[in-house]
Design an enzyme around this catalytic site. Structure first.
Site, PDB file in Angstrom:
ATOM      1  N   CYS A  40       0.958  -0.689  -0.192  1.00 51.73           N
ATOM      2  CA  CYS A  40      -0.047   0.237  -0.260  1.00 51.73           C
ATOM      3  C   CYS A  40       0.951   1.480   0.065  1.00 51.73           C
ATOM      4  O   CYS A  40       1.718   1.253   0.438  1.00 51.73           O
ATOM      5  CB  CYS A  40      -0.774  -0.047   1.143  1.00 51.73           C
ATOM      6  SG  CYS A  40      -1.924   1.406   1.611  1.00 51.73           S
ATOM      7  N   CYS A  41       0.836   2.162  -0.742  1.00 55.57           N
ATOM      8  CA  CYS A  41       1.201   3.325  -0.792  1.00 55.57           C
ATOM      9  C   CYS A  41       0.184   4.335  -0.958  1.00 55.57           C
ATOM     10  O   CYS A  41      -0.780   4.247  -0.483  1.00 55.57           O
ATOM     11  CB  CYS A  41       2.345   3.299  -1.797  1.00 55.57           C
ATOM     12  SG  CYS A  41       0.881   3.758  -3.807  1.00 55.57           S
ATOM     13  N   ALA A  42       0.669   5.638  -1.183  1.00 61.59           N
ATOM     14  CA  ALA A  42      -0.401   7.222  -0.739  1.00 61.59           C
ATOM     15  C   ALA A  42      -2.034   6.689  -2.028  1.00 61.59           C
ATOM     16  O   ALA A  42      -2.449   6.366  -1.739  1.00 61.59           O
ATOM     17  CB  ALA A  42       0.183   8.058  -1.289  1.00 61.59           C
TER      18      ALA A  42
END
Length: 364
Positions: free
Chosen positions: A96-98
């Site tokens: 998960c990133c932004a």
């Protein structure tokens, strides 16, 4: 086998406590994260800042090239090993990133080069965050019943016993009063809201829910404030008020704030440092309301607190604390809560001792 390369069923992910390998920078993670997420950044704060500046001045290609120069060699290998270990520990996890963009795709590709096929969250943290906000708004529309009562009435315990009870103070890691902090630091506002949303989703999923049971709280619990959609519903909700004898309330407060907190501090920090932290905790709680007490009364109660601490240290007795706790309840906490309750008198649907309220709740 089901393709897990990308995930879009955000509610299902939140309900399942899906492990998240969050590759955002630490500062982003601290500002807001999902329950169960672990922070293993692709770039640290200073690296992310440098890449961001480069992007603004020179464009995307130059920023991407800088990122690869900053995270290479031993640094790249160390971070890759951390992601590999996390995936081996949580094989059902997701990256998960932004926003589900470059960072999670880069980490996914690097892991694939080692033979690990780790899926990612399409839309990233932002998509999960929006899901949490929407879920809270939707679930807050269900009927709510509040449990009220003066400090020491056992309201939180009563809420926790209800299958449809939501322990707001537990989620906030704070008990609401100036003495309410715990040894666990409070979450950021966004992380608190995310945790609340997941709790609402879980309770709603495991039963046919007629209504929520919540403690009668103000707008804030320590540093966290309740989502406005929930506060608006709580302001109109019926209230069951616990009215226990003063002596029983004192014993609950003695157990919670003097016996348990002393134990928790000494267990965490050792006898000497734990005692110092416990003493500072009580002094800080009193100091926080000094202006409302008046400086003279604050000084008097502080002296009484010091004597009570000396007695507890020498003999183990917590009796001395009653000499400042009783006037604090009589002069500050009880009048304040009763004033607030009077403004909501039309919402009161039941009054009685703790056990009577518990029985009334079962009959509803």
């Amino acid at each position: 086998m089901q393709d897990r390369q990308k995930a879009q069923d955000y509610r299902a992910l939140l309900l399942a406590d899906t492990p998240l390998i969050d590759v955002r920078a630490p500062i982003e993670f601290e500002q807001g994260a999902m329950p169960g997420a672990i922070n293993l950044p692709l770039m640290m704060d200073d690296e992310r800042a440098a890449v961001g500046t480069c992007y603004k001045r020179q464009g995307a290609d130059a920023a991407l090239a800088l990122g690869h120069r900053l995270v290479c060699g031993d640094i790249r290998q160390q971070r890759l090993e951390a992601w590999k270990a996390a995936y081996q520990r949580f094989p059902n996890g997701y990256l998960c990133c932004a926003r589900g963009g470059q960072r999670s795709h880069i980490v996914q590709r690097w892991l694939q080069e080692t033979g690990i096929d780790c899926p990612l969250i399409e839309g990233g943290y932002k998509a999960l965050r929006q899901t949490a906000i929407q879920a809270t708004w939707q679930l807050a529309q269900k009927p709510i019943l509040l449990i009220g009562g003066c400090t020491g009435s056992g309201k939180t315990q009563l809420v926790r016993q209800q299958p449809n009870g939501v322990d707001l103070e537990g989620l906030a890691r704070h008990r609401g009063s100036s003495f309410g902090r715990t040894l666990n630091p409070q979450l950021s506002q966004a992380s608190f809201e995310n945790k609340l949303a997941v709790e609402l989703l879980k309770i709603n999923a495991r039963q046919t829910l007629k209504r929520w049971v919540l403690e009668d709280e103000g707008r804030t619990i320590g540093a966290n404030h309740l989502p406005e959609c929930l506060r608006e519903r709580m302001a109109q909700a019926p209230i069951a008020v616990v009215e226990d004898p003063f002596a029983l309330r004192l014993e609950r407060l003695r157990e919670e704030y003097f016996i348990c907190m002393h134990h928790d501090f000494t267990h965490a920090y050792g006898d000497e440092a734990g005692w110092q932290a416990y003493s500072e905790y009580l002094h800080h709680g009193l100091f926080a309301i000094r202006r409302r007490l008046g400086l003279q009364r604050f000084a008097e109660l502080t002296d009484t607190l010091d004597r009570a601490l000396a007695e507890q240290l020498s003999s183990g007795s917590t009796d001395g604390h009653m000499a400042w706790l009783v006037p604090l309840l009589n002069e500050y906490y009880d009048p304040m809560y009763r004033y607030q309750l009077e403004k909501k008198a039309a919402n009161i649907v039941f009054r009685g001792p703790w056990q009577d309220v518990a029985n009334w709740l079962k009959a509803q």
